[in-house]
Design a protein around this motif. Structure first.
Motif, mmCIF file in Angstrom:
data_model
loop_
_atom_site.group_PDB
_atom_site.id
_atom_site.type_symbol
_atom_site.label_atom_id
_atom_site.label_comp_id
_atom_site.label_asym_id
_atom_site.label_seq_id
_atom_site.Cartn_x
_atom_site.Cartn_y
_atom_site.Cartn_z
ATOM 1 N N LYS A 1 31.584 53.833 -20.072
ATOM 2 C CA LYS A 1 31.629 53.989 -21.168
ATOM 3 C C LYS A 1 30.657 53.083 -22.171
ATOM 4 N N LYS A 2 30.612 51.741 -21.925
ATOM 5 C CA LYS A 2 29.911 50.649 -22.675
ATOM 6 C C LYS A 2 28.452 50.501 -22.520
ATOM 7 N N LYS B 1 25.728 51.922 -23.018
ATOM 8 C CA LYS B 1 24.885 52.837 -23.810
ATOM 9 C C LYS B 1 23.353 52.606 -23.939
ATOM 10 N N ASP B 2 23.111 51.422 -23.479
ATOM 11 C CA ASP B 2 21.723 50.855 -23.422
ATOM 12 C C ASP B 2 20.903 50.957 -22.323
ATOM 13 N N THR C 1 20.424 56.792 -17.238
ATOM 14 C CA THR C 1 21.088 57.469 -16.693
ATOM 15 C C THR C 1 21.534 57.094 -15.273
ATOM 16 N N ARG D 1 23.917 53.660 -15.780
ATOM 17 C CA ARG D 1 25.165 53.634 -16.537
ATOM 18 C C ARG D 1 26.165 54.867 -15.812
#
Length: 452
Positions: free
Chosen positions: A390-391, A393-394, A397, A400
């Motif tokens: 969720k967090k 973002k940086d 793929t 994350r």
């Protein structure tokens, strides 16, 4: 005295801490347990070592990704706090300080004493073993408290020493087994004993102790030079290397002796294998190296144990932070945190003896403190991995989404395997776990007014 911790450790020490803590006693005495769990099925045993290693690597990789972005006081606690929240971070730190680190440290003190007693021909569950276990525990604490730099150098040297017999057995044992035909016979042999439940799950849980400890390397986050680079490298390199070493060593053992001999050997199973390949002198030398190996692992665990209460106090959380965040100006060690860490380890050593080595002291609340806390920590990883998706973002793929999913799958697998293989013991452990966590809740703000 609260001046923070010195950046004193480099990449080599961090890798040595990962490899040195993971490769300890477990690989020597869990090899027999894994083979027994599978009923003598060598292929299934190797699969269990491989799966247990994949679980470790998948989780370690995720924390390696987090380590490149977050650098505070104590890696794993930092990640729990950043990903899930301050309250979760505190309870994670409390669990590590009161259950995980001291339970693992106490077991390693006893295992070190056990092999030392085997070497001398003494009773491994008698007063001799417990006295030596206490001596090893205190000695490790004193070394870390008085000379942390020396403790770091000891970690590197013992890691190198313990790799020698593993590498020798992996190579020589395999060649010996191919020439004698034992290796092929062991692979083609049928199941030797009937097993209950799911043998693969039981075997994987058996490998969990042998693979555990890598997370302790994150405890020196605040003392690691260029931590955002060196900690991820140490986690990835150290865990992958360990899996390869374990699997090759296990194959080497299978080339040294028949599965039935290994299963019947108990704590001396590895010695029998080494004596077969390297003569009786080699078998004795192995136990000398095993003791050194165990003490190296104990040193690494104690290094983490002594910093656990400091990890909370540095955030102004937990009981009496003004006491536990004190750092000695001479040794640059959190002395009060160290003292509490060794006290908690002594309590768990007493529990381990009363629950596993004598007539049960605690009734149904007797369980193996070398395995169940490990299963708990895998369950506690899951929220961190979920919030990473969720967090993060940086992140790309893979880092994350794919890596956290693999971490979740690996963690769930370990929890399910524990439930299947350990049964009702988990219920009583979880009751004790809940009580200790409630104590942590009650003490969360204890003594804070005195710091003002």
């Amino acid at each position: 005295m609260d001046q923070g911790l010195e950046k004193r450790y480099g990449l080599l020490t961090a890798i040595a801490m990962v490899v040195g803590i993971v490769i300890g006693s477990g690989v020597f005495f869990k090899a027999e347990k894994v083979l027994v769990a599978t009923g003598g099925n060598l292929s299934q045993g190797i699969l269990a070592w491989f799966l247990g290693g994949l679980v470790m690597v998948a989780c370690a990789y995720n924390f390696a990704v987090l380590a490149t972005h977050h650098e505070k006081v104590s890696g794993i606690v930092d990640y729990a706090e950043t990903m899930v929240g301050p309250k979760y971070g505190y309870f994670f730190a409390w669990f590590m300080a009161t259950i995980y680190f001291p339970a693992m440290t106490s077991v390693l003190a006893w295992v070190s004493a056990r092999y030392f007693c085997v070497l001398l021909g003494w009773n491994i569950v008698g007063p001799e073993a417990m006295t030596i276990a206490g001596l090893f525990l205190v000695s490790s604490y004193v070394l870390n408290a008085i000379s942390p730099r020396l403790a770091g150098k000891l970690q590197v040297s013992t890691t190198i020493i313990k790799l020698i017999p593993l590498a020798l057995m992996a190579v020589v044992g395999t060649i010996f087994g191919l020439k004698s035909g034992i290796l092929v016979e062991n692979f083609n042999g049928t199941v030797l004993t009937e097993v209950k439940g799911n043998p693969l799950f039981t075997a994987v849980v058996g490998t969990s102790f042998a693979y555990e400890g890598w997370i302790c390397a994150t405890s020196i986050n605040a003392e690691l030079k260029d931590a955002k680079r060196n900690l991820p490298l140490a986690l990835v390199i150290g865990t992958i290397f360990t899996v390869l070493m374990y699997v090759l060593y296990y194959v080497g053992l299978a080339g040294a002796v028949e599965n039935s001999v290994m299963m019947e050997g108990g704590e001396a199973g590895a010695k029998i294998a080494f004596s077969t390949v390297f003569t009786n002198a080699g078998g004795t030398l192995l136990f000398v190296v095993v003791v050194i190996s165990c003490l190296g692992t104990l040193n690494g665990l104690m290094l983490a144990c002594t910093r656990s209460f400091y990890a909370m106090a540095a955030r102004n959380e937990g009981p009496m932070p003004h006491v536990f965040n004190a750092v000695d100006k001479v040794t640059n060690m959190p002395t009060n945190s160290s003292a509490m860490g060794v006290l908690m380890a002594a309590i768990w050593l007493t529990y381990f003896y009363g629950a596993n080595l004598t007539e049960p002291w605690f009734g149904r609340f007797c369980f193996d403190s070398s395995e169940l806390p490990i299963i708990t920590i895998y369950a506690m990883y899951i929220p961190i991995f979920l919030l990473q998706m969720k967090k993060g973002k940086d992140l790309g793929t893979f880092n994350r989404y794919i890596a956290p999913v693999l971490g979740i799958v690996a963690s769930v697998f370990m929890v399910v395997a524990a439930v299947v293989s350990l049964g009702k013991a988990i219920i009583y452990y979880l009751i004790l776990f809940a009580v200790i966590m409630c104590i942590g809740f009650a003490l969360k703000n204890y003594g804070h007014e005195k710091a003002k």
